[in-house]
Design an enzyme around this catalytic site. Structure first.
Site: not given
Length: 350
Positions: A127, A213, A216
């Site tokens: 990250k 995948k 949203k």
């Protein structure tokens, strides 16, 4: 057993979210309740198996975020969990921000956690990327908050996927070092939690691209089945899902190189709790003109009650607030003895 698990409070929930963590949580809750009933019927111990499920809103602020979206996502996730089957009467459901002991215990454990341990965390490296100096302290230290999340409740077990095993090992290291440094062998402050590796969740892909995948963030709403979608919308999306002109094979090997076909069969298998091989045994040789309506009907049958309850809860803010407030009160009560013991062990005057 006391199981503790958290989930990021994201909004716009879809089929992939449901078939991932959420369905496993519901099954775990139901299995533990069955064990409780069997134990009571056999005249066993009065100690109950417990599940604590929390929305990790404190973790969400370790990265840049929109406060309005975080608030909305927290309420949506709470509604989704209840709609999918998490029962606030049988499990404790709450968000971290309503239980200050999470943040308190993290600070107390920061004195035990070591920089070298946190530097080795794979997710920190991923990250932070190359701009480590520009990341928040929260992003670096959030594995200590994860440790606090489970140690606070004397969790015996924590469901973990492959990406979280390292963080649970860190929680055990912190607990062990704290017990060694500040407690006696006969009266440790913290329980060392064991991992539960949940059944492999089906990997649900986009309805428009079988190699990506379901997400949203995909700009096309046709790429996903949302938990809030009605029956007509679900059938429309399934019928328009990308496929190929070949009929379905009779064996799983025949799906190689056919990502969209594999995805639709995987969804059917996951929803019906059957194997891919079993589904192909039923539909092998058939075209998508027959398979898609069957899949659509199964999706509607499974998701319609969830969608209805989800929409009902989203329109009843008082009900969601009450569920989270009740769960937080229960969590605060459970957390207090551990937090008090931690302060005492450290010699802090209160």
């Amino acid at each position: 057993m006391r199981v503790v698990s958290g989930i990021q409070p994201t909004g716009n929930l879809h089929l992939g979210n449901y078939l991932g963590a959420i369905r496993n949580w519901v099954r775990m809750q139901d299995e533990m309740e069955e064990d409780n009933r069997a134990q009571a019927a056999a005249g066993g111990s009065a100690d109950r198996n417990q599940c604590l499920f929390f929305l990790a809103d404190l973790h969400a602020i370790s990265l840049p975020h929109d406060p309005a979206e975080l608030r909305k996502g927290t309420l949506e996730m709470a509604a989704a969990l209840v709609a999918c089957g998490i029962d606030p009467q049988r499990s404790i459901l709450f968000n971290q921000a309503q239980v200050p002991a999470h943040a308190e215990l993290q600070w107390l454990l920061n004195g035990t956690a070591r920089m070298g341990w946190l530097n080795r965390m794979t997710q920190w490296k991923d990250k932070a990327g190359k701009n480590r100096e520009g990341q928040s302290v929260a992003l670096f230290a959030y594995p200590v908050l994860q440790a606090a999340d489970v140690l606070l409740y004397q969790a015996t077990h924590v469901p973990v996927g492959e990406d979280q095993k390292q963080h649970l090992e860190l929680a055990r290291d912190i607990a062990q070092k704290f017990n060694n440094d500040f407690a006696s062998e006969n009266a440790p402050v913290f329980t060392l939690p064991d991992p539960i590796v949940p059944p492999q969740a089906a990997r649900i892909m986009s309805l428009r691209d079988g190699s990506a995948k379901m997400s949203k963030s995909d700009p096309s709403d046709m790429s996903r089945i949302n938990l809030a979608d009605g029956a007509d919308e679900i059938m429309k999306k399934v019928k328009k899902a990308k496929t190929d002109p070949e009929p379905l094979p009779s064996e799983a090997e025949g799906l190689e190189g056919r990502p969209e076909a594999l995805n639709l069969v995987t969804i059917y298998a996951a929803l019906s709790d059957r194997s891919v091989e079993d589904i192909l045994g039923e539909f092998g040789g058939e075209g998508f003109g027959k398979f898609k309506p069957a899949l659509g009907e199964l999706l509607v049958e499974t998701l319609a009650p969830i969608s209805a309850r989800f929409t009902e809860l989203l329109n009843d803010r008082e009900a969601i607030d009450a569920i989270l407030a009740r769960g937080a009160a229960q969590a605060r009560d459970l957390a207090r003895p551990t937090l008090d013991a931690t302060y005492r062990a450290l010699g802090l005057v209160r």
